[in-house]
Design a protein around this motif. Structure first.
Motif: not given
Length: 84
Positions: A15, A22-23, A19-20
């Motif tokens: 984490r 994390d996904v 976002l890029e």
């Protein structure tokens, strides 16, 4: 064999707050990491020690890691999410 404690620790370190990343990283830990051989697991842990901005560039295919171990791991992760 990977135990739950290690998976939880790796999931936490995956984490990144971007976002890029994390996904890509969090699902990879949960779904693919346990099935990697010991060498690739070590490569993934090495990848997690890298700077977020470097990883972002690698995963967005703006550049490639100079380190062949990191390049292999980036390829494994990207291949996993590419449409077949």
């Amino acid at each position: 064999m990977v135990d739950d404690i290690e998976l939880n620790r790796l999931s936490w370190h995956s984490r990144r707050g971007m976002l890029e990343l994390d996904v890509l990283l969090v699902p990879f830990v949960k779904e693919a990491y346990p099935n990697l051989d010991a060498e690739d697991q070590a490569r993934f842990r090495k990848l997690l020690a890298c700077e977020d901005q470097d990883m972002f560039g690698w995963f967005m295919r703006r550049e490639e890691p100079a380190d062949p171990d990191l390049r292999r791991m980036v390829t494994i992760i990207l291949d996993r999410v590419q449409p077949k």
